[in-house]
Motif scaffolding. Structure first.
Motif, PDB file in Angstrom:
ATOM      1  N   SER A 268       0.828  -1.201   0.000  1.00  0.00           N
ATOM      2  CA  SER A 268       0.000   0.000   0.000  1.00  0.00           C
ATOM      3  C   SER A 268       0.865   1.255   0.000  1.00  0.00           C
ATOM      4  O   SER A 268       2.100   1.191  -0.054  1.00  0.00           O
ATOM      5  CB  SER A 268      -0.922   0.003   1.229  1.00  0.00           C
ATOM      6  OG  SER A 268      -0.175   0.355   2.391  1.00  0.00           O
ATOM      7  N   GLU A 269       0.204   2.401   0.111  1.00  0.00           N
ATOM      8  CA  GLU A 269       0.931   3.679   0.175  1.00  0.00           C
ATOM      9  C   GLU A 269       1.819   3.766   1.403  1.00  0.00           C
ATOM     10  O   GLU A 269       2.764   4.566   1.440  1.00  0.00           O
ATOM     11  CB  GLU A 269      -0.061   4.850   0.145  1.00  0.00           C
ATOM     12  CG  GLU A 269      -0.750   5.190   1.458  1.00  0.00           C
ATOM     13  CD  GLU A 269      -1.843   4.197   1.863  1.00  0.00           C
ATOM     14  OE1 GLU A 269      -2.297   4.270   3.017  1.00  0.00           O
ATOM     15  OE2 GLU A 269      -2.233   3.365   1.024  1.00  0.00           O
ATOM     16  N   LYS A 270       1.543   2.935   2.417  1.00  0.00           N
ATOM     17  CA  LYS A 270       2.355   2.957   3.641  1.00  0.00           C
ATOM     18  C   LYS A 270       3.820   2.631   3.347  1.00  0.00           C
ATOM     19  O   LYS A 270       4.723   3.154   4.002  1.00  0.00           O
ATOM     20  CB  LYS A 270       1.783   1.975   4.660  1.00  0.00           C
ATOM     21  CG  LYS A 270       0.354   2.283   5.075  1.00  0.00           C
ATOM     22  CD  LYS A 270      -0.256   1.130   5.838  1.00  0.00           C
ATOM     23  CE  LYS A 270      -1.732   1.366   6.104  1.00  0.00           C
ATOM     24  NZ  LYS A 270      -2.538   1.387   4.856  1.00  0.00           N
ATOM     25  N   THR A 271       4.037   1.765   2.371  1.00  0.00           N
ATOM     26  CA  THR A 271       5.402   1.410   1.989  1.00  0.00           C
ATOM     27  C   THR A 271       6.042   2.480   1.114  1.00  0.00           C
ATOM     28  O   THR A 271       7.250   2.731   1.195  1.00  0.00           O
ATOM     29  CB  THR A 271       5.404   0.055   1.253  1.00  0.00           C
ATOM     30  OG1 THR A 271       4.963  -0.964   2.163  1.00  0.00           O
ATOM     31  CG2 THR A 271       6.783  -0.302   0.732  1.00  0.00           C
ATOM     32  N   TYR A 272       5.230   3.146   0.308  1.00  0.00           N
ATOM     33  CA  TYR A 272       5.795   4.109  -0.639  1.00  0.00           C
ATOM     34  C   TYR A 272       6.104   5.466  -0.013  1.00  0.00           C
ATOM     35  O   TYR A 272       6.880   6.242  -0.584  1.00  0.00           O
ATOM     36  CB  TYR A 272       4.875   4.234  -1.855  1.00  0.00           C
ATOM     37  CG  TYR A 272       4.907   2.962  -2.665  1.00  0.00           C
ATOM     38  CD1 TYR A 272       6.035   2.639  -3.412  1.00  0.00           C
ATOM     39  CD2 TYR A 272       3.855   2.050  -2.615  1.00  0.00           C
ATOM     40  CE1 TYR A 272       6.098   1.447  -4.119  1.00  0.00           C
ATOM     41  CE2 TYR A 272       3.925   0.859  -3.319  1.00  0.00           C
ATOM     42  CZ  TYR A 272       5.049   0.569  -4.064  1.00  0.00           C
ATOM     43  OH  TYR A 272       5.123  -0.617  -4.745  1.00  0.00           O
ATOM     44  N   LYS A 273       5.548   5.740   1.150  1.00  0.00           N
ATOM     45  CA  LYS A 273       5.895   6.994   1.823  1.00  0.00           C
ATOM     46  C   LYS A 273       7.374   7.050   2.206  1.00  0.00           C
ATOM     47  O   LYS A 273       8.053   8.038   1.881  1.00  0.00           O
ATOM     48  CB  LYS A 273       4.991   7.209   3.040  1.00  0.00           C
ATOM     49  CG  LYS A 273       3.567   7.590   2.658  1.00  0.00           C
ATOM     50  CD  LYS A 273       2.686   7.781   3.884  1.00  0.00           C
ATOM     51  CE  LYS A 273       1.272   8.147   3.488  1.00  0.00           C
ATOM     52  NZ  LYS A 273       0.392   8.344   4.667  1.00  0.00           N
ATOM     53  N   PRO A 274       7.935   6.040   2.891  1.00  0.00           N
ATOM     54  CA  PRO A 274       9.366   6.113   3.168  1.00  0.00           C
ATOM     55  C   PRO A 274      10.224   6.063   1.909  1.00  0.00           C
ATOM     56  O   PRO A 274      11.296   6.679   1.868  1.00  0.00           O
ATOM     57  CB  PRO A 274       9.629   4.890   4.067  1.00  0.00           C
ATOM     58  CG  PRO A 274       8.463   3.990   3.869  1.00  0.00           C
ATOM     59  CD  PRO A 274       7.306   4.891   3.577  1.00  0.00           C
ATOM     60  N   ILE A 275       9.771   5.372   0.881  1.00  0.00           N
ATOM     61  CA  ILE A 275      10.532   5.355  -0.372  1.00  0.00           C
ATOM     62  C   ILE A 275      10.606   6.765  -0.941  1.00  0.00           C
ATOM     63  O   ILE A 275      11.675   7.224  -1.371  1.00  0.00           O
ATOM     64  CB  ILE A 275       9.900   4.367  -1.374  1.00  0.00           C
ATOM     65  CG1 ILE A 275      10.142   2.920  -0.901  1.00  0.00           C
ATOM     66  CG2 ILE A 275      10.464   4.578  -2.778  1.00  0.00           C
ATOM     67  CD1 ILE A 275       9.448   1.868  -1.740  1.00  0.00           C
ATOM     68  N   TYR A 276       9.480   7.468  -0.931  1.00  0.00           N
ATOM     69  CA  TYR A 276       9.480   8.857  -1.413  1.00  0.00           C
ATOM     70  C   TYR A 276      10.359   9.750  -0.549  1.00  0.00           C
ATOM     71  O   TYR A 276      11.068  10.627  -1.051  1.00  0.00           O
ATOM     72  CB  TYR A 276       8.052   9.403  -1.445  1.00  0.00           C
ATOM     73  CG  TYR A 276       8.002  10.879  -1.779  1.00  0.00           C
ATOM     74  CD1 TYR A 276       8.271  11.330  -3.071  1.00  0.00           C
ATOM     75  CD2 TYR A 276       7.715  11.822  -0.794  1.00  0.00           C
ATOM     76  CE1 TYR A 276       8.236  12.672  -3.378  1.00  0.00           C
ATOM     77  CE2 TYR A 276       7.688  13.168  -1.096  1.00  0.00           C
ATOM     78  CZ  TYR A 276       7.954  13.587  -2.391  1.00  0.00           C
ATOM     79  OH  TYR A 276       7.945  14.938  -2.691  1.00  0.00           O
ATOM     80  N   MET A 277      10.339   9.525   0.756  1.00  0.00           N
ATOM     81  CA  MET A 277      11.097  10.367   1.681  1.00  0.00           C
ATOM     82  C   MET A 277      12.562   9.943   1.822  1.00  0.00           C
ATOM     83  O   MET A 277      13.283  10.466   2.661  1.00  0.00           O
ATOM     84  CB  MET A 277      10.439  10.351   3.065  1.00  0.00           C
ATOM     85  CG  MET A 277       9.070  11.005   3.128  1.00  0.00           C
ATOM     86  SD  MET A 277       9.080  12.771   2.741  1.00  0.00           S
ATOM     87  CE  MET A 277      10.214  13.399   3.962  1.00  0.00           C
ATOM     88  N   CYS A 278      13.018   9.007   0.980  1.00  0.00           N
ATOM     89  CA  CYS A 278      14.400   8.498   1.033  1.00  0.00           C
ATOM     90  C   CYS A 278      14.751   8.036   2.444  1.00  0.00           C
ATOM     91  O   CYS A 278      15.796   8.382   3.008  1.00  0.00           O
ATOM     92  CB  CYS A 278      15.379   9.571   0.560  1.00  0.00           C
ATOM     93  SG  CYS A 278      15.180  10.013  -1.173  1.00  0.00           S
ATOM     94  N   GLN A 279      13.865   7.237   2.992  1.00  0.00           N
ATOM     95  CA  GLN A 279      14.005   6.743   4.361  1.00  0.00           C
ATOM     96  C   GLN A 279      14.083   5.212   4.326  1.00  0.00           C
ATOM     97  O   GLN A 279      13.252   4.562   3.700  1.00  0.00           O
ATOM     98  CB  GLN A 279      12.787   7.175   5.188  1.00  0.00           C
ATOM     99  CG  GLN A 279      12.836   6.817   6.658  1.00  0.00           C
ATOM    100  CD  GLN A 279      11.520   7.195   7.348  1.00  0.00           C
ATOM    101  OE1 GLN A 279      10.451   7.041   6.785  1.00  0.00           O
ATOM    102  NE2 GLN A 279      11.626   7.695   8.569  1.00  0.00           N
ATOM    103  N   PRO A 280      15.090   4.599   4.946  1.00  0.00           N
ATOM    104  CA  PRO A 280      15.118   3.137   5.011  1.00  0.00           C
ATOM    105  C   PRO A 280      13.900   2.610   5.768  1.00  0.00           C
ATOM    106  O   PRO A 280      13.320   3.322   6.602  1.00  0.00           O
ATOM    107  CB  PRO A 280      16.417   2.830   5.750  1.00  0.00           C
ATOM    108  CG  PRO A 280      16.757   4.076   6.490  1.00  0.00           C
ATOM    109  CD  PRO A 280      16.218   5.211   5.682  1.00  0.00           C
ATOM    110  N   PHE A 281      13.513   1.374   5.481  1.00  0.00           N
ATOM    111  CA  PHE A 281      12.304   0.843   6.109  1.00  0.00           C
ATOM    112  C   PHE A 281      12.469  -0.625   6.460  1.00  0.00           C
ATOM    113  O   PHE A 281      13.267  -1.353   5.867  1.00  0.00           O
ATOM    114  CB  PHE A 281      11.090   1.024   5.184  1.00  0.00           C
ATOM    115  CG  PHE A 281      11.269   0.436   3.816  1.00  0.00           C
ATOM    116  CD1 PHE A 281      10.948  -0.892   3.555  1.00  0.00           C
ATOM    117  CD2 PHE A 281      11.757   1.213   2.768  1.00  0.00           C
ATOM    118  CE1 PHE A 281      11.112  -1.437   2.295  1.00  0.00           C
ATOM    119  CE2 PHE A 281      11.937   0.677   1.502  1.00  0.00           C
ATOM    120  CZ  PHE A 281      11.614  -0.646   1.264  1.00  0.00           C
TER     121      PHE A 281
END
Length: 379
Positions: A268-281
């Protein structure tokens, strides 16, 4: 892309197809979600009219059925189509298109197979677009597994197929890479689900993790926020929109996905938020979600911590493995987190750019295409 035309047919142009089956989500009575709004019509690729109009004028079209949950499969053994529509489908002038992308629950291959058998439809007569990315077998229809939230980024005011929008966002990553974090973990949770309750409680009760995170958990009655000094937005769920400050303040995003069992892979978008923010997850969702992300072109973080949790089927053991990672990271000071994030820079930029690729949307629109738009005309 500009020349693709997808004619969309409705029994009643004012209502969703299968309206009488009562499968529409309550919230959609107001939202009026349809294939245009789900997939985006900013370039005028979708043109809607009645089934009767298309048949009378011998025009090819698709017949969309929007699914919000499993009501259709659970409450009905089958559905009945108008005989004229069925004949039009068999003459290869129309295709039934099920669109089930807002959730990843789909696991009803046999139901659609039975529908195809009932009407003697060919494999290309019926299409299913699903955001469940789990591998399926033995289906007698056209299956399109579509990474919906990776292609339709609902937390940004942009459309990936709009060249101006794409240009404005493609190189935004630089503003997210050089900040020093204040806390170790970010874990925004919406609706309370088992995996989210587990993680929320762990962040609150594990002595190694206390006071090292920004986290939330929503219930039906109120929202709960901890470790967020001077938080001013306590009345709304921070998971609904992109909270850039919270992402920049925290080193790692603990993504507690919507689904976590073995019968789906849903991103979902929950995974793509850190990807957009250049944040490891670290991703606490369905098993093999990291593997699927890699198949979609993304890179993950097994150089810095153990990602074997992704292949662990048992949710309790998967959770324990994730907690071990969190405890290790909790021992790093913010200077070390900053240095490690610099080491991750190439991966973070790669993932950011990968999110803005458009191949999958183009492929979907080409599959759905019914015609080519006339030149020099507006639709």
């Amino acid at each position: 892309m500009l020349d693709i035309l997808i004619n969309v047919g409705y029994d009643n142009i004012e209502k969703a197809n299968l309206y009488n089956y009562k499968i529409e989500a309550d919230w959609n009575i107001i939202a009026k979600t349809n294939i245009d709004t789900l997939l985006g019509n900013q370039l005028g690729n979708f043109k809607s009219n009645s089934v009767k109009y298309y048949i009378n004028n011998s025009i090819n079209f698709i017949y969309p059925i929007i699914l919000f949950d499993n009501k259709l499969f659970e409450n009905y053994k089958t559905i009945d189509f108008d005989a004229e529509l069925v004949e039009y489908i068999k003459n290869k002038k129309c295709r039934i298109v099920f669109i089930y992308v807002l959730e990843g629950h789909f696991n009803n291959i046999e139901w659609i197979n039975n529908l195809c058998q009932k009407y003697s439809f060919d494999k290309d007569d019926v299409v299913l677009i699903t955001s469940n990315l789990l591998n399926f077998n033995n289906y007698n229809f056209t299956l399109i597994q579509y990474n919906y939230f990776g292609n339709h980024i609902n937390f940004l005011p942009m459309f990936k197929l709009d060249k101006i929008d794409l240009k404005n966002y493609q190189n935004n990553y630089n503003k997210f890479l050089n900040n020093k974090n204040k806390l170790h973990f970010l874990c925004f949770n919406g609706m309370a689900r088992f995996n989210r309750i587990l993680m929320f409680n762990e962040l609150n009760q594990n002595e190694k993790l206390i006071n090292k995170s920004i986290k939330s958990l929503r219930s039906d009655k109120k929202n709960y926020y901890y470790d967020i000094p001077n938080w001013v937005n306590k009345l709304s769920n921070p998971g609904v929109k992109l909270n850039t400050k919270a992402h920049l303040d925290c080193f790692v995003n603990i993504v507690t996905e919507t689904l976590f069992n073995t019968d789906s892979i849903f991103i979902s978008e929950k995974t793509y938020k850190p990807i957009y923010m250049c944040q490891p997850f670290i991703l606490f969702g369905n098993p093999y979600t990291l593997k699927k992300l890699k198949e979609l072109g993304y890179k993950t973080f097994d150089k810095w911590w153990d990602e074997s949790y992704d292949a662990e089927i048992n949710i309790n053991r998967r959770f324990d493995k994730i907690v071990n990672i969190l405890e290790q990271i909790s021992e790093w000071d913010m200077d070390r987190c900053f240095e490690i994030k610099k080491e991750m820079r190439d991966i973070l930029i790669h993932n950011y750019k990968n999110m803005f690729k458009t191949d999958e949307i183009y492929n979907l629109f080409n599959i759905l295409k019914t015609d080519i738009k006339p030149k020099n005309t507006l639709i």
